[in-house]
Motif scaffolding. Sequence first.
Motif, PDB file in Angstrom:
ATOM      1  N   PRO A 126       0.831  -1.207   0.000  1.00  0.00           N
ATOM      2  CA  PRO A 126       0.000   0.000   0.000  1.00  0.00           C
ATOM      3  C   PRO A 126       0.867   1.260   0.000  1.00  0.00           C
ATOM      4  CG  PRO A 126      -0.776  -1.563   1.658  1.00  0.00           C
ATOM      5  CD  PRO A 126       0.552  -2.074   1.167  1.00  0.00           C
ATOM      6  N   LEU A 127       0.351   2.314  -0.595  1.00  0.00           N
ATOM      7  CA  LEU A 127       1.021   3.610  -0.529  1.00  0.00           C
ATOM      8  C   LEU A 127       0.775   4.176   0.862  1.00  0.00           C
ATOM      9  CD1 LEU A 127       2.589   5.889  -1.886  1.00  0.00           C
ATOM     10  CD2 LEU A 127       0.407   6.819  -2.699  1.00  0.00           C
ATOM     11  N   GLU A 128       1.798   4.140   1.701  1.00  0.00           N
ATOM     12  CA  GLU A 128       1.693   4.608   3.079  1.00  0.00           C
ATOM     13  C   GLU A 128       3.081   4.850   3.629  1.00  0.00           C
ATOM     14  OE1 GLU A 128      -0.437   1.324   4.776  1.00  0.00           O
ATOM     15  OE2 GLU A 128       1.380   0.173   5.165  1.00  0.00           O
ATOM     16  N   ILE A 129       3.155   5.647   4.689  1.00  0.00           N
ATOM     17  CA  ILE A 129       4.427   5.910   5.354  1.00  0.00           C
ATOM     18  C   ILE A 129       4.223   5.828   6.853  1.00  0.00           C
ATOM     19  CG2 ILE A 129       5.320   7.386   3.512  1.00  0.00           C
ATOM     20  CD1 ILE A 129       4.610   9.810   5.289  1.00  0.00           C
ATOM     21  N   ASP A 130       5.306   5.567   7.571  1.00  0.00           N
ATOM     22  CA  ASP A 130       5.243   5.598   9.022  1.00  0.00           C
ATOM     23  C   ASP A 130       5.040   7.031   9.495  1.00  0.00           C
ATOM     24  OD1 ASP A 130       5.684   2.826   9.618  1.00  0.00           O
ATOM     25  OD2 ASP A 130       7.756   3.105   8.971  1.00  0.00           O
ATOM     26  N   ASP A 131       4.228   7.221  10.528  1.00  0.00           N
ATOM     27  CA  ASP A 131       3.995   8.553  11.088  1.00  0.00           C
ATOM     28  C   ASP A 131       5.312   9.110  11.616  1.00  0.00           C
ATOM     29  OD1 ASP A 131       3.204  10.795  12.620  1.00  0.00           O
ATOM     30  OD2 ASP A 131       1.219   9.925  12.907  1.00  0.00           O
ATOM     31  N   PRO A 132       5.748  10.290  11.134  1.00  0.00           N
ATOM     32  CA  PRO A 132       7.038  10.825  11.560  1.00  0.00           C
ATOM     33  C   PRO A 132       7.020  11.442  12.957  1.00  0.00           C
ATOM     34  CG  PRO A 132       5.976  12.359  10.061  1.00  0.00           C
ATOM     35  CD  PRO A 132       5.096  11.136  10.114  1.00  0.00           C
ATOM     36  N   GLN A 133       5.839  11.589  13.554  1.00  0.00           N
ATOM     37  CA  GLN A 133       5.774  12.201  14.878  1.00  0.00           C
ATOM     38  C   GLN A 133       6.413  11.292  15.917  1.00  0.00           C
ATOM     39  OE1 GLN A 133       4.652  15.324  15.485  1.00  0.00           O
ATOM     40  NE2 GLN A 133       4.419  15.459  13.257  1.00  0.00           N
ATOM     41  N   VAL A 169       0.513   4.381  10.692  1.00  0.00           N
ATOM     42  CA  VAL A 169       0.912   4.727   9.333  1.00  0.00           C
ATOM     43  C   VAL A 169      -0.044   5.774   8.785  1.00  0.00           C
ATOM     44  CG1 VAL A 169       2.002   2.516   8.844  1.00  0.00           C
ATOM     45  CG2 VAL A 169      -0.431   2.809   8.366  1.00  0.00           C
ATOM     46  N   ILE A 170       0.451   6.568   7.828  1.00  0.00           N
ATOM     47  CA  ILE A 170      -0.340   7.599   7.169  1.00  0.00           C
ATOM     48  C   ILE A 170      -0.627   7.133   5.752  1.00  0.00           C
ATOM     49  CG2 ILE A 170      -0.391   9.996   6.403  1.00  0.00           C
ATOM     50  CD1 ILE A 170       1.557  10.646   8.658  1.00  0.00           C
ATOM     51  N   VAL A 171      -1.903   7.169   5.356  1.00  0.00           N
ATOM     52  CA  VAL A 171      -2.294   6.707   4.022  1.00  0.00           C
ATOM     53  C   VAL A 171      -2.998   7.850   3.299  1.00  0.00           C
ATOM     54  CG1 VAL A 171      -2.526   4.315   4.766  1.00  0.00           C
ATOM     55  CG2 VAL A 171      -4.519   5.824   4.843  1.00  0.00           C
ATOM     56  N   PRO A 172      -2.971   7.861   1.956  1.00  0.00           N
ATOM     57  CA  PRO A 172      -3.673   8.901   1.201  1.00  0.00           C
ATOM     58  C   PRO A 172      -5.175   8.652   1.211  1.00  0.00           C
ATOM     59  CG  PRO A 172      -2.715   7.303  -0.296  1.00  0.00           C
ATOM     60  CD  PRO A 172      -2.244   6.927   1.077  1.00  0.00           C
ATOM     61  N   LEU A 173      -5.938   9.698   0.898  1.00  0.00           N
ATOM     62  CA  LEU A 173      -7.388   9.552   0.838  1.00  0.00           C
ATOM     63  C   LEU A 173      -7.778   8.530  -0.220  1.00  0.00           C
ATOM     64  CD1 LEU A 173      -8.598  13.251   1.236  1.00  0.00           C
ATOM     65  CD2 LEU A 173      -8.742  11.399   2.909  1.00  0.00           C
ATOM     66  N   LYS A 174      -7.106   8.590  -1.374  1.00  0.00           N
ATOM     67  CA  LYS A 174      -7.350   7.607  -2.425  1.00  0.00           C
ATOM     68  C   LYS A 174      -6.290   6.529  -2.310  1.00  0.00           C
ATOM     69  CE  LYS A 174      -7.775   6.996  -7.429  1.00  0.00           C
ATOM     70  NZ  LYS A 174      -7.670   7.645  -8.763  1.00  0.00           N
ATOM     71  N   ARG A 175      -6.703   5.348  -1.938  1.00  0.00           N
ATOM     72  CA  ARG A 175      -5.751   4.253  -1.749  1.00  0.00           C
ATOM     73  C   ARG A 175      -5.016   3.930  -3.040  1.00  0.00           C
ATOM     74  NH1 ARG A 175      -4.784   1.735   3.317  1.00  0.00           N
ATOM     75  NH2 ARG A 175      -6.428   2.445   4.731  1.00  0.00           N
ATOM     76  N   SER A 176      -3.737   3.597  -2.906  1.00  0.00           N
ATOM     77  CA  SER A 176      -2.928   3.298  -4.077  1.00  0.00           C
ATOM     78  C   SER A 176      -1.844   2.296  -3.689  1.00  0.00           C
ATOM     79  CB  SER A 176      -2.319   4.599  -4.625  1.00  0.00           C
ATOM     80  OG  SER A 176      -1.685   4.349  -5.867  1.00  0.00           O
ATOM     81  N   ILE A 177      -0.784   2.226  -4.490  1.00  0.00           N
ATOM     82  CA  ILE A 177       0.280   1.251  -4.246  1.00  0.00           C
ATOM     83  C   ILE A 177       1.640   1.928  -4.358  1.00  0.00           C
ATOM     84  CG2 ILE A 177      -1.112  -0.652  -5.155  1.00  0.00           C
ATOM     85  CD1 ILE A 177       0.635  -0.523  -7.715  1.00  0.00           C
ATOM     86  N   ARG A 178       2.645   1.259  -3.826  1.00  0.00           N
ATOM     87  CA  ARG A 178       4.040   1.642  -4.060  1.00  0.00           C
ATOM     88  C   ARG A 178       4.800   0.372  -4.411  1.00  0.00           C
ATOM     89  NH1 ARG A 178       7.436   0.495   0.411  1.00  0.00           N
ATOM     90  NH2 ARG A 178       6.280  -0.041   2.311  1.00  0.00           N
ATOM     91  N   SER A 179       5.754   0.498  -5.298  1.00  0.00           N
ATOM     92  CA  SER A 179       6.514  -0.662  -5.755  1.00  0.00           C
ATOM     93  C   SER A 179       7.968  -0.544  -5.355  1.00  0.00           C
ATOM     94  CB  SER A 179       6.424  -0.800  -7.283  1.00  0.00           C
ATOM     95  OG  SER A 179       5.138  -1.197  -7.688  1.00  0.00           O
ATOM     96  N   SER A 195      -2.836  -0.922  10.875  1.00  0.00           N
ATOM     97  CA  SER A 195      -2.725   0.536  10.788  1.00  0.00           C
ATOM     98  C   SER A 195      -1.553   1.072  11.605  1.00  0.00           C
ATOM     99  CB  SER A 195      -4.022   1.194  11.277  1.00  0.00           C
ATOM    100  OG  SER A 195      -4.286   0.834  12.639  1.00  0.00           O
ATOM    101  N   LYS A 196      -0.654   0.155  12.027  1.00  0.00           N
ATOM    102  CA  LYS A 196       0.452   0.575  12.889  1.00  0.00           C
ATOM    103  C   LYS A 196       1.809   0.500  12.211  1.00  0.00           C
ATOM    104  CE  LYS A 196      -1.731  -0.639  17.309  1.00  0.00           C
ATOM    105  NZ  LYS A 196      -1.579  -1.431  18.565  1.00  0.00           N
ATOM    106  N   HIS A 197       1.977  -0.445  11.278  1.00  0.00           N
ATOM    107  CA  HIS A 197       3.302  -0.660  10.691  1.00  0.00           C
ATOM    108  C   HIS A 197       3.190  -0.763   9.181  1.00  0.00           C
ATOM    109  CE1 HIS A 197       4.713  -1.437  14.752  1.00  0.00           C
ATOM    110  NE2 HIS A 197       3.776  -2.358  14.888  1.00  0.00           N
ATOM    111  N   SER A 198       4.279  -0.424   8.506  1.00  0.00           N
ATOM    112  CA  SER A 198       4.298  -0.503   7.045  1.00  0.00           C
ATOM    113  C   SER A 198       5.247  -1.566   6.524  1.00  0.00           C
ATOM    114  CB  SER A 198       4.690   0.857   6.451  1.00  0.00           C
ATOM    115  OG  SER A 198       5.984   1.240   6.882  1.00  0.00           O
ATOM    116  N   SER A 199       6.030  -2.207   7.409  1.00  0.00           N
ATOM    117  CA  SER A 199       7.013  -3.182   6.947  1.00  0.00           C
ATOM    118  C   SER A 199       7.074  -4.364   7.896  1.00  0.00           C
ATOM    119  CB  SER A 199       8.399  -2.535   6.843  1.00  0.00           C
ATOM    120  OG  SER A 199       9.393  -3.509   6.599  1.00  0.00           O
TER     121      SER A 199
END
Length: 302
Positions: free
Chosen positions: A133-140, A146-156, A283-287
């Motif tokens: 999923p297109l998402e990143i770990d919360d930098p705070q 994790v933070i995700v976009p409004l329109k779900r997508s992917i990352r490769s 909703s907590k981790h991206s990896s």
Amino acid sequence: MRHELDAREYKLLLNPDRFQEPPSEKVANTFWQERLKPVIQTLGSRDDEARHDGRFGAPSERIVRFWDAPKCLLTQSDLALRQRLPAENGMPTAERPEITLKLRMPDLFVVAATALPGSNEDARTTFEEDIAPLEIDDPQPDKSSVIVPLKRSIRSRFSLSTTQTAEWGEPHRTLGGLQSLFPTLRNNIASLQTEFRPSTSLVCGPDVREFVFKGARVKLGGDIVGKFALTLWYFGPTDSAPTVAEISFKCAIANGDMPGKAARRALALFVGMQTDLGNWVNSKHSSKTALALPGDCGRPVE
């Protein structure tokens, strides 16, 4: 020689609390019947035939460890070193583990042009696209989300991995021992401009008891079949919730190509899994791998 893609694998972390029961076919197939099949059905039928097929069978069990050098030398070079042993009831059933060295980066052409041979006769190399999923770990600070976009997508990301069975006792767990298994290792970390010391000892992350359920499939068209794997990782007792849960489906492809219609269905399915599985999605981790690396190697660089 440039590598051609062997497969594309779509990976989605799940909420491990949903899998609190001990590993069983019942748990896996409840998830399959009640959660995954309805998402697949949104793709429509194929010649009046359902696109979902099979079911999850009994899990295979393995003991997994990830290794790195001090100061996370391998991680900083976009490399991951994994040890796997088949197991039964938590006990290894083989003497020599599978050792895998994987290069994973977002740049297709850098990875495709990399040489990563193994030194043993059973060494095999694969080149795959890992889709998440297109998402990143919360930098705070102190945030676990994790933070995700409004329109779900992917990352490769593109991964080149070589796997071989090998002796992996204490004398072999050094950069020099790893270099003897993967002769291009020194070249692959040269960009860090760090002195390569063969005597440097490798350190491992936590012991992971892994259960993998397979057998369920999705027919995407054009002879492309997605093979599902439900993976549970336990860092502690298996009578509690797993630490990590992941659902993935892998599509083997020929000559580095995937038909457009099949690719669109795979994309629609994966985006649908992100949204339609609801609170089953992590909703907590991206990896997954980052959680099993030693020390601070899995933490994002600040």
